[in-house]
Design a protein around this motif. Structure first.
Motif, PDB file in Angstrom:
ATOM      1  N   MET A   1      35.065 -44.213  45.226  1.00  0.00           N
ATOM      2  CA  MET A   1      34.138 -43.983  46.329  1.00  0.00           C
ATOM      3  C   MET A   1      32.684 -44.119  45.871  1.00  0.00           C
ATOM      4  O   MET A   1      31.848 -44.705  46.551  1.00  0.00           O
ATOM      5  CB  MET A   1      34.371 -42.557  46.858  1.00  0.00           C
ATOM      6  CG  MET A   1      34.094 -42.345  48.306  1.00  0.00           C
ATOM      7  SD  MET A   1      35.037 -43.433  49.347  1.00  0.00           S
ATOM      8  CE  MET A   1      36.691 -43.079  48.842  1.00  0.00           C
ATOM      9  N   SER A   2      32.408 -43.593  44.673  1.00  0.00           N
ATOM     10  CA  SER A   2      31.035 -43.610  44.178  1.00  0.00           C
ATOM     11  C   SER A   2      30.590 -45.033  43.837  1.00  0.00           C
ATOM     12  O   SER A   2      29.408 -45.294  43.673  1.00  0.00           O
ATOM     13  CB  SER A   2      30.894 -42.706  42.955  1.00  0.00           C
ATOM     14  OG  SER A   2      31.602 -43.264  41.866  1.00  0.00           O
ATOM     15  N   VAL A   3      31.539 -45.960  43.720  1.00  0.00           N
ATOM     16  CA  VAL A   3      31.174 -47.361  43.478  1.00  0.00           C
ATOM     17  C   VAL A   3      31.019 -48.113  44.802  1.00  0.00           C
ATOM     18  O   VAL A   3      30.070 -48.869  44.993  1.00  0.00           O
ATOM     19  CB  VAL A   3      32.243 -48.061  42.602  1.00  0.00           C
ATOM     20  CG1 VAL A   3      31.914 -49.537  42.437  1.00  0.00           C
ATOM     21  CG2 VAL A   3      32.342 -47.380  41.247  1.00  0.00           C
ATOM     22  N   VAL A   4      31.952 -47.865  45.734  1.00  0.00           N
ATOM     23  CA  VAL A   4      31.987 -48.646  46.972  1.00  0.00           C
ATOM     24  C   VAL A   4      30.841 -48.263  47.916  1.00  0.00           C
ATOM     25  O   VAL A   4      30.188 -49.130  48.490  1.00  0.00           O
ATOM     26  CB  VAL A   4      33.346 -48.460  47.679  1.00  0.00           C
ATOM     27  CG1 VAL A   4      33.313 -49.073  49.060  1.00  0.00           C
ATOM     28  CG2 VAL A   4      34.458 -49.090  46.850  1.00  0.00           C
ATOM     29  N   LEU A   5      30.577 -46.976  48.046  1.00  0.00           N
ATOM     30  CA  LEU A   5      29.578 -46.541  49.031  1.00  0.00           C
ATOM     31  C   LEU A   5      28.186 -47.124  48.782  1.00  0.00           C
ATOM     32  O   LEU A   5      27.536 -47.601  49.722  1.00  0.00           O
ATOM     33  CB  LEU A   5      29.540 -45.009  49.104  1.00  0.00           C
ATOM     34  CG  LEU A   5      30.806 -44.370  49.691  1.00  0.00           C
ATOM     35  CD1 LEU A   5      30.683 -42.846  49.712  1.00  0.00           C
ATOM     36  CD2 LEU A   5      31.086 -44.892  51.090  1.00  0.00           C
TER      37      LEU A   5
ATOM     38  N   ALA B   1      31.782 -40.362  56.853  1.00  0.00           N
ATOM     39  CA  ALA B   1      33.131 -40.639  57.349  1.00  0.00           C
ATOM     40  C   ALA B   1      34.048 -41.066  56.203  1.00  0.00           C
ATOM     41  O   ALA B   1      35.201 -40.615  56.113  1.00  0.00           O
ATOM     42  CB  ALA B   1      33.081 -41.727  58.418  1.00  0.00           C
ATOM     43  N   SER B   2      33.510 -41.900  55.298  1.00  0.00           N
ATOM     44  CA  SER B   2      34.321 -42.376  54.178  1.00  0.00           C
ATOM     45  C   SER B   2      34.735 -41.214  53.286  1.00  0.00           C
ATOM     46  O   SER B   2      35.886 -41.127  52.840  1.00  0.00           O
ATOM     47  CB  SER B   2      33.531 -43.385  53.334  1.00  0.00           C
ATOM     48  OG  SER B   2      33.111 -44.451  54.131  1.00  0.00           O
ATOM     49  N   ILE B   3      33.784 -40.335  53.014  1.00  0.00           N
ATOM     50  CA  ILE B   3      34.102 -39.212  52.138  1.00  0.00           C
ATOM     51  C   ILE B   3      35.103 -38.285  52.827  1.00  0.00           C
ATOM     52  O   ILE B   3      36.022 -37.758  52.194  1.00  0.00           O
ATOM     53  CB  ILE B   3      32.804 -38.474  51.736  1.00  0.00           C
ATOM     54  CG1 ILE B   3      31.985 -39.399  50.833  1.00  0.00           C
ATOM     55  CG2 ILE B   3      33.120 -37.168  51.023  1.00  0.00           C
ATOM     56  CD1 ILE B   3      30.550 -38.980  50.653  1.00  0.00           C
TER      57      ILE B   3
ATOM     58  N   PHE C   1      38.611 -37.256  51.252  1.00  0.00           N
ATOM     59  CA  PHE C   1      39.084 -35.873  51.093  1.00  0.00           C
ATOM     60  C   PHE C   1      40.422 -35.687  51.810  1.00  0.00           C
ATOM     61  O   PHE C   1      41.313 -35.001  51.312  1.00  0.00           O
ATOM     62  CB  PHE C   1      38.057 -34.881  51.656  1.00  0.00           C
ATOM     63  CG  PHE C   1      37.004 -34.487  50.658  1.00  0.00           C
ATOM     64  CD1 PHE C   1      37.374 -33.929  49.431  1.00  0.00           C
ATOM     65  CD2 PHE C   1      35.655 -34.660  50.921  1.00  0.00           C
ATOM     66  CE1 PHE C   1      36.409 -33.554  48.502  1.00  0.00           C
ATOM     67  CE2 PHE C   1      34.690 -34.296  50.000  1.00  0.00           C
ATOM     68  CZ  PHE C   1      35.060 -33.742  48.787  1.00  0.00           C
ATOM     69  N   GLY C   2      40.549 -36.310  52.972  1.00  0.00           N
ATOM     70  CA  GLY C   2      41.785 -36.188  53.749  1.00  0.00           C
ATOM     71  C   GLY C   2      42.965 -36.783  53.006  1.00  0.00           C
ATOM     72  O   GLY C   2      44.023 -36.155  52.886  1.00  0.00           O
TER      73      GLY C   2
END
Lengths: 268, 310
Positions: free
Chosen positions: A81-85, A129-131, A135-136
């Motif tokens: 996530m930390s790369v894509v966002l 929303a992505s995060i 988390f979901g």
């Protein structure tokens, strides 16, 4: 493509009309959809779901039983996530220049500050929303994974820690956004981000390992180092101060310069 | 109405646009004509706020572009048909404009139909579009807000002859219904056919402007006959200054009626007699912009050889 004469449906009323201004919410909505409707944007956003699922499955399969906890899943999901966002943040800005669509964008809304603000809001909305999805998916993995492993389901992330993880990802997106505004070229900004996120930490980490004077002060000057602390949770007052000071130099000042240049530069 | 007042753009070292003033009136097509690099595109970018002018102003219906609350509804702009995200489909690009302006969704299909892009083409990504299709999409984007004015930079570029005809009819009809059309081109013929008013620019300066009739009035007459020397003699006897072209045609500043009477009196059969508008505009264009042409003119060459001889 026919050459027949065009039907008479063109302009009707020619009297000067008073129009309502375009509300910011509408521009934000348009900017969100612009993130999805290109191929690169679509796959970047799709990869948020795909990568978090892959990371969760991998954790279920390969992690030792004692690490089947929500924290383990969150860490596995958090890295991709930390790369894509930040990439999403970068492209939302730079494509207006690299793809030259800014010619239309900045003509339909002739206030670049508003467009950039809308892009920032859109980026943060998509980021949140992505995060949330991450988390979901992680939570689902935690329930399923602990059931498979036959261990109790552990929820070891507090709401406060979750907020810090979101803040860390948001800062990463902001960094990407800032680089996008400063460099205004997709390849350039993406390379810039990887230098910031991967090359600099290694270089500065090595420096810190050999030079004590730097290791003592790294938090003050290294924004990436300071923001990585957020993933560990439980920040002391000094850590927040590190974040604020290094963030001023790495984020606030470059962003201000970038905005100043963007609002004045020529769009060609 | 589009008003441009003393618009100037200086870059370090040179002046791209120098004190350009003109008005594009409602109900008329105004042609903005000039050779490559004359400053047409820079002027148009300044009109819509993409480039900050060094000085001067541009207004649309009396208001600066940036003060229009929803500019797409007042003025349709097409500056470069290729400046679109290559990864979006034509329909998506139109939908972005439709949503930004707050128009009903049905406008997208109406516009696709209007510019003759098929359902299938609309779903294709723009990177697979020909330049002609991009121009059509750009026109659709400009027209979707049903604006009162159009600013189009080289809209005929890349269109096939049928497309050029279509574009011409579209702009004519648009102006006839009271719209203001400003279009730039370096294609003289294209502008000459469709424009009512002309603004000719060279080296960043306006070198001529007025109605097409005014500018062409000075163009004179072209006459052709199998007996060119006889007609030339008759014209000379009548005191009409003229030149005998290498192709046997005769050119004069007098009007066609006078030339016809002289030919009749001299008993010379004519095969062509007309006002020189076709070639006239081209000559005027080359003449007016001679200083800014990249190609050296014969005059400069002869001056050089003379100075070398001396």
């Amino acid at each position: 493509m026919s050459t027949t004469t065009i039907e008479r449906t063109v302009p009707v009323a020619r009297n000067s009309r008073a129009h309502d201004a375009i509300p910011l919410s509408r521009i934000v909505g348009v900017e969100v959809s612009k993130m999805f409707n290109t191929r690169s944007g679509y796959w970047l956003l799709a990869s948020v779901g795909i990568l978090s699922t892959l990371a969760t499955v991998a954790t279920v399969l390969f992690a030792p039983d004692d690490q089947i906890s929500y924290d383990g899943f969150a860490a596995a999901v958090g890295f991709p996530m930390s790369v894509v966002l930040p990439m999403i943040a970068i492209l939302s800005v730079t494509s207006e220049w690299s793809q030259r669509s800014g010619l239309t964008t900045f003509t339909l809304v002739p206030h670049r500050g508003r467009v950039i603000a809308a892009k920032l809001l859109a980026t943060l909305l998509v980021g949140a929303a992505s995060i949330g999805i991450a988390f979901g998916v992680g939570a689902l993995g935690n329930v399923v994974g602990s059931a498979i492993a036959g261990v109790g389901t552990t929820w070891d992330i507090t709401l406060g820690e979750a907020a810090l993880i979101f803040l860390a990802d948001a800062l990463g997106m902001l960094m990407g956004f800032t680089l996008g505004i400063l460099i205004r070229s997709s390849p350039g900004a993406i390379v810039g981000y990887f230098v910031y996120a991967l090359v600099l930490p290694a270089a500065l980490g090595t420096l810190a390992a050999f030079q004590d004077w730097f290791a003592d002060r790294q938090g003050w000057v290294d924004f990436n180092f300071a923001s990585t602390r957020l993933y560990e949770g439980d920040l002391a007052g000094k850590d927040w101060a590190h974040l604020a000071v290094s963030g001023t130099f790495w984020l606030a000042i470059p962003l201000a310069i970038g905005l100043f240049v963007v609002t004045r530069s020529e769009v060609k | 109405m589009i008003t441009v007042d003393a618009l100037t753009k200086k870059y370090s070292g040179f002046t791209a646009v120098d004190d350009v003033t003109f008005t594009a009136r409602a109900g008329r097509v105004t042609g903005f004509l000039g050779p490559n690099g004359a400053g047409k595109s820079t002027t148009m970018r300044m009109m819509v706020g993409l480039t900050r002018p060094t000085s001067g102003t541009a207004t649309i219906n009396g208001r600066p572009f940036a003060e229009l609350p929803n500019p797409g509804l007042d003025v349709g702009v097409l500056l470069d048909a290729s400046a679109q995200h290559a990864g979006r489909t034509g329909r998506e690009i139109l939908a972005i404009a439709q949503r930004t302006m707050g128009l009903p969704r049905a406008r997208v299909d109406e516009m696709l139909h209007k510019v003759s892009l098929t359902e299938d083409e609309a779903e294709r990504r723009v990177k697979n579009y020909s330049l002609g299709m991009r121009q059509r999409l750009g026109i659709a984007t400009a027209l979707i807000g049903n604006p009162e004015a159009l600013i189009l930079d080289e809209p005929a570029n890349g269109l096939d002859p049928a497309g050029i005809r279509w574009m011409r009819d579209l702009l004519r009809e648009y102006a006839d219904q009271g719209g203001t059309v400003l279009l730039s081109s370096h294609l003289l013929h294209e502008i000459e056919v469709v424009a009512d008013d002309l603004v000719v620019i060279g080296n960043g300066r306006v070198v001529a402007q007025g109605t097409k009739e005014e500018l062409l009035a000075a163009a004179g007459t072209v006459v052709r006959t199998p007996q060119a020397p006889a007609l030339s003699g008759a014209l000379a006897a009548a005191g009409v200054a003229h030149t005998l072209g290498p192709d046997g045609s005769i050119r004069t500043d007098s009007d066609p009626a006078l030339v016809g009477r002289i030919a009749l009196a001299a008993g010379v059969p004519l095969v062509e007699l007309r006002s020189a508008d076709g070639a006239g505009l081209e000559e005027m264009f080359l003449e007016l912009t001679a200083e800014s042409q990249r190609e050296a003119t014969p005059t400069t060459q002869s001056t050089t050889s003379e100075s070398r001889a001396a």
